[in-house]
Design a protein around this motif. Structure first.
Motif, PDB file in Angstrom:
ATOM      1  N   HIS A  23     -18.114 -18.267 -26.705  1.00 28.39           N
ATOM      2  CA  HIS A  23     -18.925 -17.585 -27.696  1.00 28.39           C
ATOM      3  C   HIS A  23     -20.261 -17.106 -27.178  1.00 28.39           C
ATOM      4  O   HIS A  23     -21.068 -16.608 -27.949  1.00 28.39           O
ATOM      5  CB  HIS A  23     -19.188 -18.545 -28.875  1.00 28.39           C
ATOM      6  CG  HIS A  23     -17.944 -18.921 -29.600  1.00 28.39           C
ATOM      7  ND1 HIS A  23     -17.606 -18.425 -30.821  1.00 28.39           N
ATOM      8  CD2 HIS A  23     -16.929 -19.731 -29.239  1.00 28.39           C
ATOM      9  CE1 HIS A  23     -16.441 -18.929 -31.196  1.00 28.39           C
ATOM     10  NE2 HIS A  23     -16.009 -19.726 -30.263  1.00 28.39           N
ATOM     11  N   VAL A  24     -20.513 -17.299 -25.886  1.00 29.51           N
ATOM     12  CA  VAL A  24     -21.833 -16.899 -25.398  1.00 29.51           C
ATOM     13  C   VAL A  24     -21.701 -15.948 -24.233  1.00 29.51           C
ATOM     14  O   VAL A  24     -20.655 -15.834 -23.604  1.00 29.51           O
ATOM     15  CB  VAL A  24     -22.672 -18.112 -24.936  1.00 29.51           C
ATOM     16  CG1 VAL A  24     -22.874 -19.071 -26.055  1.00 29.51           C
ATOM     17  CG2 VAL A  24     -22.017 -18.781 -23.758  1.00 29.51           C
ATOM     18  N   LYS A  25     -22.795 -15.253 -23.956  1.00 26.86           N
ATOM     19  CA  LYS A  25     -22.834 -14.432 -22.749  1.00 26.86           C
ATOM     20  C   LYS A  25     -24.008 -14.927 -21.938  1.00 26.86           C
ATOM     21  O   LYS A  25     -25.148 -14.676 -22.273  1.00 26.86           O
ATOM     22  CB  LYS A  25     -23.073 -12.964 -23.124  1.00 26.86           C
ATOM     23  CG  LYS A  25     -21.983 -12.349 -23.964  1.00 26.86           C
ATOM     24  CD  LYS A  25     -22.238 -10.844 -24.112  1.00 26.86           C
ATOM     25  CE  LYS A  25     -21.113 -10.196 -24.876  1.00 26.86           C
ATOM     26  NZ  LYS A  25     -21.037 -10.628 -26.279  1.00 26.86           N
ATOM     27  N   GLY A  26     -23.775 -15.641 -20.882  1.00 24.10           N
ATOM     28  CA  GLY A  26     -24.900 -16.015 -20.025  1.00 24.10           C
ATOM     29  C   GLY A  26     -25.182 -17.503 -20.031  1.00 24.10           C
ATOM     30  O   GLY A  26     -24.801 -18.237 -20.921  1.00 24.10           O
ATOM     31  N   ILE A  27     -25.893 -17.910 -19.000  1.00 24.73           N
ATOM     32  CA  ILE A  27     -26.145 -19.337 -18.794  1.00 24.73           C
ATOM     33  C   ILE A  27     -27.140 -19.869 -19.812  1.00 24.73           C
ATOM     34  O   ILE A  27     -26.980 -20.957 -20.357  1.00 24.73           O
ATOM     35  CB  ILE A  27     -26.672 -19.568 -17.371  1.00 24.73           C
ATOM     36  CG1 ILE A  27     -25.655 -19.090 -16.382  1.00 24.73           C
ATOM     37  CG2 ILE A  27     -26.985 -21.022 -17.162  1.00 24.73           C
ATOM     38  CD1 ILE A  27     -26.106 -19.234 -14.963  1.00 24.73           C
ATOM     39  N   GLN A  28     -28.205 -19.090 -20.096  1.00 23.02           N
ATOM     40  CA  GLN A  28     -29.232 -19.572 -21.017  1.00 23.02           C
ATOM     41  C   GLN A  28     -28.626 -19.881 -22.367  1.00 23.02           C
ATOM     42  O   GLN A  28     -28.910 -20.902 -22.989  1.00 23.02           O
ATOM     43  CB  GLN A  28     -30.315 -18.510 -21.211  1.00 23.02           C
ATOM     44  CG  GLN A  28     -31.012 -18.090 -19.958  1.00 23.02           C
ATOM     45  CD  GLN A  28     -32.047 -19.113 -19.536  1.00 23.02           C
ATOM     46  OE1 GLN A  28     -31.771 -20.306 -19.485  1.00 23.02           O
ATOM     47  NE2 GLN A  28     -33.228 -18.641 -19.219  1.00 23.02           N
ATOM     48  N   ASP A  29     -27.745 -18.968 -22.844  1.00 20.95           N
ATOM     49  CA  ASP A  29     -27.132 -19.186 -24.144  1.00 20.95           C
ATOM     50  C   ASP A  29     -26.257 -20.418 -24.150  1.00 20.95           C
ATOM     51  O   ASP A  29     -26.225 -21.176 -25.119  1.00 20.95           O
ATOM     52  CB  ASP A  29     -26.277 -17.967 -24.526  1.00 20.95           C
ATOM     53  CG  ASP A  29     -27.126 -16.936 -25.243  1.00 20.95           C
ATOM     54  OD1 ASP A  29     -26.679 -15.795 -25.382  1.00 20.95           O
ATOM     55  OD2 ASP A  29     -28.231 -17.312 -25.664  1.00 20.95           O
ATOM     56  N   ASN A  35     -27.457 -27.655 -26.088  1.00 20.91           N
ATOM     57  CA  ASN A  35     -28.668 -28.309 -26.588  1.00 20.91           C
ATOM     58  C   ASN A  35     -28.579 -28.512 -28.097  1.00 20.91           C
ATOM     59  O   ASN A  35     -28.917 -29.572 -28.618  1.00 20.91           O
ATOM     60  CB  ASN A  35     -29.865 -27.422 -26.230  1.00 20.91           C
ATOM     61  CG  ASN A  35     -31.184 -28.135 -26.426  1.00 20.91           C
ATOM     62  OD1 ASN A  35     -31.425 -28.719 -27.468  1.00 20.91           O
ATOM     63  ND2 ASN A  35     -32.030 -28.108 -25.427  1.00 20.91           N
ATOM     64  N   LEU A  36     -28.073 -27.469 -28.820  1.00 18.69           N
ATOM     65  CA  LEU A  36     -27.965 -27.558 -30.276  1.00 18.69           C
ATOM     66  C   LEU A  36     -27.001 -28.651 -30.699  1.00 18.69           C
ATOM     67  O   LEU A  36     -27.254 -29.406 -31.637  1.00 18.69           O
ATOM     68  CB  LEU A  36     -27.472 -26.231 -30.843  1.00 18.69           C
ATOM     69  CG  LEU A  36     -28.578 -25.283 -31.277  1.00 18.69           C
ATOM     70  CD1 LEU A  36     -27.991 -23.936 -31.619  1.00 18.69           C
ATOM     71  CD2 LEU A  36     -29.298 -25.844 -32.480  1.00 18.69           C
ATOM     72  N   VAL A  37     -25.857 -28.746 -30.000  1.00 19.77           N
ATOM     73  CA  VAL A  37     -24.887 -29.781 -30.341  1.00 19.77           C
ATOM     74  C   VAL A  37     -25.513 -31.155 -30.122  1.00 19.77           C
ATOM     75  O   VAL A  37     -25.399 -32.058 -30.955  1.00 19.77           O
ATOM     76  CB  VAL A  37     -23.610 -29.644 -29.491  1.00 19.77           C
ATOM     77  CG1 VAL A  37     -22.629 -30.730 -29.844  1.00 19.77           C
ATOM     78  CG2 VAL A  37     -22.979 -28.296 -29.694  1.00 19.77           C
ATOM     79  N   THR A 119     -24.983 -28.896 -17.382  1.00 16.38           N
ATOM     80  CA  THR A 119     -24.466 -29.260 -18.699  1.00 16.38           C
ATOM     81  C   THR A 119     -25.184 -30.482 -19.262  1.00 16.38           C
ATOM     82  O   THR A 119     -24.908 -30.909 -20.368  1.00 16.38           O
ATOM     83  CB  THR A 119     -22.952 -29.536 -18.639  1.00 16.38           C
ATOM     84  OG1 THR A 119     -22.683 -30.337 -17.507  1.00 16.38           O
ATOM     85  CG2 THR A 119     -22.210 -28.232 -18.533  1.00 16.38           C
ATOM     86  N   GLY A 120     -26.112 -31.038 -18.479  1.00 16.24           N
ATOM     87  CA  GLY A 120     -26.965 -32.079 -19.033  1.00 16.24           C
ATOM     88  C   GLY A 120     -27.787 -31.558 -20.191  1.00 16.24           C
ATOM     89  O   GLY A 120     -28.500 -32.323 -20.839  1.00 16.24           O
ATOM     90  N   ALA A 121     -27.685 -30.232 -20.476  1.00 19.24           N
ATOM     91  CA  ALA A 121     -28.388 -29.668 -21.631  1.00 19.24           C
ATOM     92  C   ALA A 121     -27.988 -30.390 -22.908  1.00 19.24           C
ATOM     93  O   ALA A 121     -28.755 -30.447 -23.867  1.00 19.24           O
ATOM     94  CB  ALA A 121     -28.067 -28.178 -21.754  1.00 19.24           C
ATOM     95  N   PHE A 122     -26.783 -30.940 -22.906  1.00 20.95           N
ATOM     96  CA  PHE A 122     -26.338 -31.718 -24.062  1.00 20.95           C
ATOM     97  C   PHE A 122     -27.216 -32.956 -24.243  1.00 20.95           C
ATOM     98  O   PHE A 122     -27.681 -33.268 -25.336  1.00 20.95           O
ATOM     99  CB  PHE A 122     -24.875 -32.112 -23.828  1.00 20.95           C
ATOM    100  CG  PHE A 122     -24.276 -32.961 -24.901  1.00 20.95           C
ATOM    101  CD1 PHE A 122     -23.888 -34.259 -24.643  1.00 20.95           C
ATOM    102  CD2 PHE A 122     -24.089 -32.459 -26.164  1.00 20.95           C
ATOM    103  CE1 PHE A 122     -23.328 -35.042 -25.622  1.00 20.95           C
ATOM    104  CE2 PHE A 122     -23.530 -33.239 -27.162  1.00 20.95           C
ATOM    105  CZ  PHE A 122     -23.142 -34.542 -26.882  1.00 20.95           C
ATOM    106  N   ILE A 123     -27.461 -33.651 -23.132  1.00 20.33           N
ATOM    107  CA  ILE A 123     -28.321 -34.839 -23.198  1.00 20.33           C
ATOM    108  C   ILE A 123     -29.751 -34.429 -23.520  1.00 20.33           C
ATOM    109  O   ILE A 123     -30.455 -35.115 -24.263  1.00 20.33           O
ATOM    110  CB  ILE A 123     -28.283 -35.591 -21.855  1.00 20.33           C
ATOM    111  CG1 ILE A 123     -26.862 -35.916 -21.482  1.00 20.33           C
ATOM    112  CG2 ILE A 123     -29.117 -36.849 -21.951  1.00 20.33           C
ATOM    113  CD1 ILE A 123     -26.204 -36.904 -22.397  1.00 20.33           C
ATOM    114  N   ALA A 124     -30.170 -33.267 -22.979  1.00 20.36           N
ATOM    115  CA  ALA A 124     -31.521 -32.795 -23.284  1.00 20.36           C
ATOM    116  C   ALA A 124     -31.662 -32.568 -24.780  1.00 20.36           C
ATOM    117  O   ALA A 124     -32.711 -32.840 -25.360  1.00 20.36           O
ATOM    118  CB  ALA A 124     -31.804 -31.506 -22.516  1.00 20.36           C
TER     119      ALA A 124
END
Lengths: 174, 132
Positions: A23-29, A35-37, A119-124
């Motif tokens: 559902h996204v285009k790009g790494i930032q998204d 991060n939202l999850v 993918t540590g963005a999840f933990i962040a």
């Protein structure tokens, strides 16, 4: 203490990343989605863990809140406290929590064109929700910082809002 | 012995309200929200001075007291009451806090959503009957 099978979690997380990627285009998204999850998880974890570990006491000081995340939260999620908590020497409002081998990153292989992704963005997201909820709004991101012996060391960078630092200073002076 | 209880979310809007008995009957029922809202300022000041969640009496309005309890996620539980009953009120807050955490565990419930589940309301009134 309840245990969840590691392979079940790794499978679930990899599906989560794949679903987000569609559902996204790009790494930032992608990092923002993870991060939202994580944010939603963190909101619930905050209340639950404080209730279980601290009874009726909340953290009013910034350092205590960070220490709580460093030890209690990491222990509840990964079975061991985080590897280090550091304060940045250049900026007063930046702190870093590092982990040599994040469970969420262990089974994700990053292709070369996405080497910026962590993918540590999840933990962040989890950390950001816990800080936001306790009244210390911050911007939290995950970065890969390889160090001798640990090529996948992840650092969670926490940058606090200005009003948090103002309030800390005010309360410390009183 | 009447009370007015409200759970105020992180954005200062009420998530849940319950009137137990008939407080403020002469002055007008619409004053409940007004009094609790005014007391929020005091709660915001006091909550940074103590690591305790139970903040005891934070404000007084004519003969009525306002007691407050702040959760880890900055969700405020406020009670309007006319008699001092610190231990009973503390137990009441602790039990409702536990009930709130259980509602939070529902993945379909977002933080700051209004709670309109009748089972929640029934449990709050049972806890009130036991401690207040």
């Amino acid at each position: 203490m309840d245990q969840v099978s590691l392979s079940a979690f790794a499978f679930l997380f990899s599906e989560l990343v794949q679903y987000s990627q569609k559902h996204v285009k790009g790494i930032q998204d992608l990092e923002k989605r993870l991060n939202l999850v994580g944010y939603r998880v963190g909101q619930r974890l905050l209340e639950l863990l404080v209730f279980r570990d601290r009874g009726s006491k909340r953290d009013v000081k910034l350092l205590n809140a960070l220490l709580f995340i460093n030890t209690n939260v990491w222990k509840a999620l990964f079975g061991k406290p985080a590897d280090s908590l550091e304060k940045s020497s250049e900026h007063d409002d930046e702190y870093m929590i590092s982990d040599n081998d994040l469970v969420v990153n262990r089974y994700i292989s990053i292709p070369k064109e996405m080497s910026q992704l962590n993918t540590g963005a999840f933990i962040a997201g989890i950390v950001e929700a816990m800080l936001d909820g306790s009244g210390f709004p911050a911007r939290v991101t995950a970065h890969t910082v390889p160090v001798a012996g640990f090529p996948f060391r992840t650092t969670i960078l926490i940058k606090f809002d200005a009003k948090v630092m103002d309030r800390e200073k005010r309360l410390a002076d009183k | 012995m009447s009370y007015y209880f409200a759970i105020v979310g992180t954005r200062d809007s009420p998530i849940y309200e319950a009137a137990i008995g008939n407080p403020l009957k002469d002055d007008g029922k619409h004053l409940h929200q007004f009094v609790l809202h005014a007391a929020l300022d005091f709660v915001d000041d006091i909550m940074w001075t103590t690591p305790n969640m139970y903040l005891r009496v934070v404000d007084k309005f004519n003969d009525w007291f306002v007691s407050a309890f702040v959760s880890a996620g900055n969700v405020r539980f406020m009670l309007l009451h006319d008699s001092k009953n610190e231990d009973g009120i503390r137990n009441f807050f602790t039990d409702v806090h536990e009930l709130y955490i259980k509602s939070l565990m529902n993945p379909f419930y977002e933080v700051n959503d209004p709670i309109d589940n009748p089972a929640f309301d029934l449990k709050v009134r049972t806890i009130a009957r036991r401690f207040l």
